[in-house]
Enzyme design. Structure first.
Site, PDB file in Angstrom:
ATOM      1  N   ASN A 195      75.928  70.163   0.655  1.00 34.35           N
ATOM      2  CA  ASN A 195      75.564  68.893   0.227  1.00 34.35           C
ATOM      3  C   ASN A 195      75.325  67.882   1.282  1.00 34.35           C
ATOM      4  OD1 ASN A 195      75.497  66.397  -1.079  1.00 34.35           O
ATOM      5  ND2 ASN A 195      78.067  66.394  -1.744  1.00 34.35           N
ATOM      6  N   ASN A 217      75.847  30.559  43.488  1.00 30.88           N
ATOM      7  CA  ASN A 217      75.742  29.573  42.027  1.00 30.88           C
ATOM      8  C   ASN A 217      76.744  29.326  41.146  1.00 30.88           C
ATOM      9  OD1 ASN A 217      75.935  32.577  41.463  1.00 30.88           O
ATOM     10  ND2 ASN A 217      75.246  32.299  39.567  1.00 30.88           N
ATOM     11  N   ARG A 272      72.123  27.240  61.840  1.00 33.06           N
ATOM     12  CA  ARG A 272      73.085  28.130  62.766  1.00 33.06           C
ATOM     13  C   ARG A 272      73.929  27.220  63.989  1.00 33.06           C
ATOM     14  NH1 ARG A 272      68.912  32.188  64.484  1.00 33.06           N
ATOM     15  NH2 ARG A 272      67.411  30.852  63.262  1.00 33.06           N
ATOM     16  N   LYS A 314      70.096  37.393  37.919  1.00 32.52           N
ATOM     17  CA  LYS A 314      70.656  36.941  36.606  1.00 32.52           C
ATOM     18  C   LYS A 314      70.165  35.916  36.382  1.00 32.52           C
ATOM     19  CE  LYS A 314      74.116  34.813  36.293  1.00 32.52           C
ATOM     20  NZ  LYS A 314      74.613  33.360  35.916  1.00 32.52           N
ATOM     21  N   SER A 360      66.278  36.210  56.512  1.00 33.78           N
ATOM     22  CA  SER A 360      67.389  37.169  56.086  1.00 33.78           C
ATOM     23  C   SER A 360      68.895  36.709  56.472  1.00 33.78           C
ATOM     24  CB  SER A 360      67.479  38.627  56.737  1.00 33.78           C
ATOM     25  OG  SER A 360      66.159  39.217  56.827  1.00 33.78           O
ATOM     26  N   HIS A 413      65.096  43.383  49.516  1.00 30.99           N
ATOM     27  CA  HIS A 413      66.253  44.172  49.588  1.00 30.99           C
ATOM     28  C   HIS A 413      67.636  43.390  49.681  1.00 30.99           C
ATOM     29  CE1 HIS A 413      63.252  45.369  52.711  1.00 30.99           C
ATOM     30  NE2 HIS A 413      63.761  44.023  53.174  1.00 30.99           N
TER      31      HIS A 413
END
Length: 433
Positions: A167, A362, A416, A328, A381, A339
């Site tokens: 069945n 964020n 800097r 995101k 960077s 990268h």
């Protein structure tokens, strides 16, 4: 036309989960929704019989579909598959059409094509499977393509145990058949339950003809455990991969690629090994490189990866997102992030280059804030962009800069501290060799 009744009242105890069995997912979609989709493809009258955690299931269904008619099985009085379609007075639950198809909610692999024998039949019928190893299943004894009787394995004699017809758990009935025999159904068995198979037995005893219709085994796999869920998901994955490749999607090592039902492809796409596409994604003229994860995002005319992660609400167009970059709620239009970057809650314009190690800061511990970056921006960077921040177009940001204020277009930005070299400073900490 016909009506469809879907049985979903069981507890699913073998799943060992607080989540209702039918809401466990197969390729990102609760398995109940697969069978509902199939039901609505063949009927305008779909009924869902619930009991265990029925409010939770009903809420999930109503978020997606308003056309389902809900019923509650009176388990305390009428348990079992036969009891599922009974009202208080043992009459069948009312349906719009004279023909009724009964399906199980834990069979997510059923398709309209797989149901064709039952849909084409005009007689009372039971769906059967032909199993090489039917151990554990009740046997269906046939005579001239009609059901003669259904025998539980424990009650089968040696000859009946060799039968490979079992069945499938799906049925097609005329409503008048249900109206005639359902009130006669009883629970005089070891489990004290009302069974649809006993309903068929009642009909056979009164010389009713019950067609035996063989179905495709793979499509009628029932999911009652996590092992069976995983098996069903593998089969569904094979279908989704094949559908994608039939559209021209190139898959490197297809068995390593995971994708969900909500993924759509357009144009020429390449998926390398280990790619995961989760939720509602659009992949259009894109190259997704090895071991990248795309969630609820759009990748258009772009390359992503390897080892990249596009989290929900990322829209990456005409861009390159390289290895170990995470996005995101990010919108990239003609940008490059080669990268080791995190780009969250941001918009990045054309011809902008995001250097290695750039981070959009964020989150302030309470709220998320947005970073807006214009066109033709070079971000050196290891820079940090502390949101909320607005960076104009034609901007140069020096390596290692922490940006806390808006930058007007055409600017060079540096933050800097001056480099200091202290003569013999090393030897204040370490002895001379």
């Amino acid at each position: 036309m016909l009506s469809v009744i879907i049985l979903a009242a069981g507890k699913g105890t073998r799943m060992h989960s607080s989540l209702p069995k039918t809401l466990h997912t197969i390729c990102g979609e609760p398995m109940l929704f697969y069978i509902l989709e199939t039901a609505f493809s063949i009927s305008d009258d779909v009924h869902l019989v619930l009991h265990h955690q029925q409010e939770r299931i009903k809420e999930a269904v109503l978020e997606r579909s308003k056309g389902v008619i809900f019923h509650t099985q009176i388990v305390e009085k009428y348990s079992g598959t036969g009891g599922a379609i009974m009202q208080e007075d043992k009459t069948p639950i009312p349906t719009k059409h004279e023909r009724v198809l009964i399906l199980n909610a834990d069979m997510p692999l059923i398709t309209k094509d797989a149901l064709a024998p039952l849909l084409e039949s005009q007689n009372n019928a039971i769906g059967l499977l032909h199993l090489a190893d039917p151990k554990g299943y009740g046997r269906v004894v046939l005579e001239n393509h009609q059901v003669k009787k259904i025998v539980e394995e424990k009650d089968a004699n040696d000859e009946e145990k060799t039968i490979q017809s079992v069945n499938a758990g799906v049925y097609g009935f005329e409503r008048k058949f249900l109206e005639k025999y359902l009130p006669k159904l009883h629970d005089q068995n070891a489990q004290k339950e009302y069974y649809l198979t006993d309903l068929i037995a009642l009909g056979i005893n009164e010389n009713e003809k019950i067609d035996a219709l063989f179905l495709e085994e793979e499509c009628f796999l029932g999911v009652n455990s996590q092992t069976e869920r995983a098996k069903a998901e593998e089969i569904m994955l094979e279908r989704l991969r094949k559908n994608a490749m039939d559209l021209g999607v190139v898959m490197q090592l297809p068995s390593s690629i995971y994708l969900e039902k909500g993924v759509s492809f357009k144009g020429e796409c390449v998926l390398e090994q280990g790619v995961r596409l989760i939720g509602n994604c659009l992949i259009e003229n894109a190259h997704i490189k090895a071991y990248s994860v795309i969630e609820e995002s759009q990748i258009v005319n772009s390359s992503v990866g390897p080892f990249a992660h596009a989290r929900p609400k990322s829209v990456i167009c005409n861009s390159h997102v390289g290895n170990f970059v995470e996005t995101k709620n990010a919108k990239l239009q003609g940008a490059k992030a080669g990268h080791l970057s995190y780009l969250g809650d941001c918009e990045i314009g054309k011809n902008t280059n995001v250097g290695a190690g750039v981070i959009t800061c964020n989150y302030d511990g309470k709220k998320k804030h947005q970073t807006i970056i214009g066109e033709n921006v070079f971000i050196g960077s290891d820079s940090q962009l502390v949101a909320p921040i607005n960076i104009g177009s034609n901007v140069l940001i020096g390596s290692g800069t922490t940006i806390t204020k808006d930058i007007p277009s055409g600017s060079l930005s540096l933050s800097r501290a001056p480099q200091i070299n202290i003569e013999n400073g090393y030897f204040k900490f370490f002895k001379k060799p």
